[in-house]
Motif scaffolding. Structure first.
Motif, PDB file in Angstrom:
ATOM      1  N   SER A   1       5.048  -3.396  87.939  1.00  0.00           N
ATOM      2  CA  SER A   1       6.157  -3.652  89.004  1.00  0.00           C
ATOM      3  C   SER A   1       7.328  -4.448  88.372  1.00  0.00           C
ATOM      4  O   SER A   1       7.173  -5.338  87.495  1.00  0.00           O
ATOM      5  N   PRO A   2       8.588  -4.253  88.984  1.00  0.00           N
ATOM      6  CA  PRO A   2       9.698  -5.313  88.183  1.00  0.00           C
ATOM      7  C   PRO A   2       9.547  -6.530  88.155  1.00  0.00           C
ATOM      8  O   PRO A   2       9.857  -7.161  87.264  1.00  0.00           O
ATOM      9  N   ALA A   3       8.594  -7.184  89.031  1.00  0.00           N
ATOM     10  CA  ALA A   3       8.442  -8.659  89.350  1.00  0.00           C
ATOM     11  C   ALA A   3       7.496  -8.880  88.110  1.00  0.00           C
ATOM     12  O   ALA A   3       7.639 -10.010  87.576  1.00  0.00           O
ATOM     13  N   ASN A   4       6.842  -7.983  87.306  1.00  0.00           N
ATOM     14  CA  ASN A   4       5.983  -8.433  85.959  1.00  0.00           C
ATOM     15  C   ASN A   4       6.821  -8.201  84.815  1.00  0.00           C
ATOM     16  O   ASN A   4       6.170  -8.081  83.779  1.00  0.00           O
ATOM     17  N   ASN A   5       8.105  -7.539  84.762  1.00  0.00           N
ATOM     18  CA  ASN A   5       8.933  -7.248  83.512  1.00  0.00           C
ATOM     19  C   ASN A   5       8.814  -8.294  82.278  1.00  0.00           C
ATOM     20  O   ASN A   5       8.375  -8.019  81.335  1.00  0.00           O
ATOM     21  N   ALA A   6       8.973  -9.565  82.893  1.00  0.00           N
ATOM     22  CA  ALA A   6       9.214 -10.778  81.933  1.00  0.00           C
ATOM     23  C   ALA A   6       7.739 -11.193  81.410  1.00  0.00           C
ATOM     24  O   ALA A   6       7.669 -11.366  80.309  1.00  0.00           O
ATOM     25  N   PHE A   7       6.837 -10.709  82.367  1.00  0.00           N
ATOM     26  CA  PHE A   7       5.361 -11.198  82.068  1.00  0.00           C
ATOM     27  C   PHE A   7       4.821 -10.244  80.844  1.00  0.00           C
ATOM     28  O   PHE A   7       4.342 -10.587  79.907  1.00  0.00           O
ATOM     29  N   CYS A   8       5.294  -8.774  81.095  1.00  0.00           N
ATOM     30  CA  CYS A   8       4.897  -7.858  80.069  1.00  0.00           C
ATOM     31  C   CYS A   8       5.823  -8.000  78.694  1.00  0.00           C
ATOM     32  O   CYS A   8       4.942  -7.792  77.656  1.00  0.00           O
ATOM     33  N   GLU A   9       7.012  -8.599  78.808  1.00  0.00           N
ATOM     34  CA  GLU A   9       7.672  -8.342  77.846  1.00  0.00           C
ATOM     35  C   GLU A   9       7.057  -9.717  76.965  1.00  0.00           C
ATOM     36  O   GLU A   9       7.274  -9.714  75.749  1.00  0.00           O
ATOM     37  N   SER A  10       6.621 -10.518  77.396  1.00  0.00           N
ATOM     38  CA  SER A  10       6.285 -11.669  76.897  1.00  0.00           C
ATOM     39  C   SER A  10       4.992 -11.339  75.885  1.00  0.00           C
ATOM     40  O   SER A  10       4.448 -12.195  74.999  1.00  0.00           O
ATOM     41  N   TYR A  11       4.171 -10.497  76.232  1.00  0.00           N
ATOM     42  CA  TYR A  11       3.070  -9.890  75.437  1.00  0.00           C
ATOM     43  C   TYR A  11       3.617  -8.994  74.365  1.00  0.00           C
ATOM     44  O   TYR A  11       2.561  -8.464  73.795  1.00  0.00           O
ATOM     45  N   GLY A  12       4.973  -8.481  74.344  1.00  0.00           N
ATOM     46  CA  GLY A  12       5.506  -7.851  73.495  1.00  0.00           C
ATOM     47  C   GLY A  12       5.774  -6.331  73.866  1.00  0.00           C
ATOM     48  O   GLY A  12       6.312  -5.461  72.914  1.00  0.00           O
ATOM     49  N   ALA A  13       5.991  -6.151  75.208  1.00  0.00           N
ATOM     50  CA  ALA A  13       6.657  -4.775  75.426  1.00  0.00           C
ATOM     51  C   ALA A  13       7.845  -4.636  75.213  1.00  0.00           C
ATOM     52  O   ALA A  13       8.898  -5.552  75.493  1.00  0.00           O
ATOM     53  N   ALA A  14       8.280  -3.603  74.642  1.00  0.00           N
ATOM     54  CA  ALA A  14       9.594  -3.249  74.316  1.00  0.00           C
ATOM     55  C   ALA A  14      10.728  -2.890  75.431  1.00  0.00           C
ATOM     56  O   ALA A  14      11.807  -3.088  75.337  1.00  0.00           O
ATOM     57  N   ALA A  15       9.924  -2.339  76.261  1.00  0.00           N
ATOM     58  CA  ALA A  15      10.665  -1.764  77.546  1.00  0.00           C
ATOM     59  C   ALA A  15       9.746  -1.692  78.774  1.00  0.00           C
ATOM     60  O   ALA A  15       8.536  -1.347  78.370  1.00  0.00           O
ATOM     61  N   CYS A  16      10.179  -2.023  80.121  1.00  0.00           N
ATOM     62  CA  CYS A  16       9.391  -2.010  81.136  1.00  0.00           C
ATOM     63  C   CYS A  16       9.929  -0.874  82.076  1.00  0.00           C
ATOM     64  O   CYS A  16      11.115  -0.967  82.237  1.00  0.00           O
ATOM     65  N   PHE A  17       8.959  -0.066  82.928  1.00  0.00           N
ATOM     66  CA  PHE A  17       9.401   0.925  83.644  1.00  0.00           C
ATOM     67  C   PHE A  17       8.804   0.737  85.088  1.00  0.00           C
ATOM     68  O   PHE A  17       7.586   0.453  85.168  1.00  0.00           O
ATOM     69  N   ASP A  18       9.561   0.797  86.263  1.00  0.00           N
ATOM     70  CA  ASP A  18       8.988   0.624  87.499  1.00  0.00           C
ATOM     71  C   ASP A  18       7.997   1.813  87.883  1.00  0.00           C
ATOM     72  O   ASP A  18       8.588   2.876  88.320  1.00  0.00           O
TER      73      ASP A  18
END
Length: 353
Positions: A186-203
């Protein structure tokens, strides 16, 4: 001791007269300080209950007795461990108890400064992600040693469900192994996932999610781990895989309706308890033959994870710590089953100290 065991009428009951088990060869008896609740726990108690078998998978505690042949651990040490409760092969296996048996090959020392609550939340996510990415037949990615750099590689791996506990563990392990993880969330969790190392997030809500990922990866994506595993997410993952095909692995049984829409995609799924190496005696599709090669992988993998934890290169998922002890676990599993817990691992302290 007190323990949550399978009730003959279904669900759990809190028993207060369960015998404290003796550690078998290759196992340790632990005083349980905290347990964590996983989707596996929520599903298995509805799907197949073994009466009087101790339930639960994730725990952290202190070793009080060591079984024959154990070399990595000794009495008094703090450990996190993975077991698989409601087991018809061994009713003493299970985490939801005052004392639990830990398998040497599926355990890690808890680093100084890490609490039992945090440690209890990590095992199943690490085991599932490790088995899916580096051992199971779907992906079988090469796993580097912990002295490898975390630099991006040219190979991108998609983690569907990046905000799940397995998703954050998979993202970290991929980074450590030298891959570039991208996730859906979910877009609300983009920063959360990036903090674990995700290079990009998709809705994942977007109808163009699969196409957006294919465009981002220049039509070259070939490896996908699906931590959600329903028909819509499987189709999205298939849409994201490049035109040259690839590999898809899920942590739940997959739908043939989607599986055979692309013959250039190799699709498979796993159940985390495969890692023990024993046969899984569950009805229907969840029954599995023994997999000794997975147990051999576990022995190597958890030794590596032990090093990574002490280097501070793996951190826990976000936690939701709740009181009430073992007696409250069934109610908390209802919350988990009902979708009332998102982007957090439920943790229940069992003993203090």
């Amino acid at each position: 001791m007190k323990a949550l065991v399978g009730d003959k009428d279904g669900g759990y009951r809190l028993a207060e007269d369960v015998a404290i088990p003796e550690p078998k060869p290759g196992m340790m008896l632990c005083r349980v300080h905290a347990v964590s609740l996983s989707p596996y726990d929520a599903k298995i108690v509805e799907y197949s209950v073994t009466p009087d078998a101790v339930g639960g998978c994730d725990f952290a505690g202190t070793i009080v007795k060591v079984g024959q042949g154990v070399t990595r651990f000794k009495e008094g040490e703090r450990i996190l461990a993975v077991t698989f409760g409601l087991n018809p092969l061994d009713k003493t296996a299970g985490a939801f108890a005052e004392y639990a048996l830990a398998i040497e090959d599926l355990s890690c020392h808890i680093p100084d400064g890490m609490s039992f609550d945090v440690a209890s939340s990590m095992g199943v996510g690490i085991a599932t992600a490790g088995l899916a990415l580096f051992e199971a037949s779907g992906l079988h990615l090469p796993l580097s040693r912990p002295d490898a750099t975390d630099a991006d590689s040219s190979e991108v791996v998609l983690v569907s469900g990046g905000a799940t506990s397995t998703g954050t563990m998979a993202t970290q392990l991929l980074r450590i192994a030298g891959y570039t993880p991208i996730v859906t969330c979910s877009p609300a969790n983009n920063a959360f996932c990036e903090s674990y190392g995700a290079a990009a997030c998709f809705d994942y809500h977007s109808p163009t999610c699969g196409a957006d990922i294919r465009d981002y990866t220049s039509n070259n994506l070939s490896s996908v781990l699906d931590c959600v595993t329903d028909a819509p997410t499987m189709k999205m993952c298939y849409d994201a895989i490049g035109s040259s095909g690839g590999r898809y692995i899920a942590i739940e049984s997959i739908t043939p309706v989607v599986k055979y829409t692309r013959r250039d995609v190799s699709a498979d799924w796993l159940i985390a308890s495969d890692m023990v190496g024993d046969a899984v005696l569950l009805p229907g599709a969840y029954g599995r033959p023994s997999t000794p090669e997975h147990r051999q992988f576990a022995a190597t993998f958890f030794h590596l994870v032990d090093e990574l934890l002490h280097q501070g290169r793996i951190r826990s998922h976000a936690l939701d710590v709740r009181g009430g002890g073992l007696a409250k676990v069934p109610a908390y599993l209802d919350d988990l089953r009902g979708g009332n817990v998102r982007a957090k691992r439920l943790v229940v302290p069992v003993a203090s100290g």
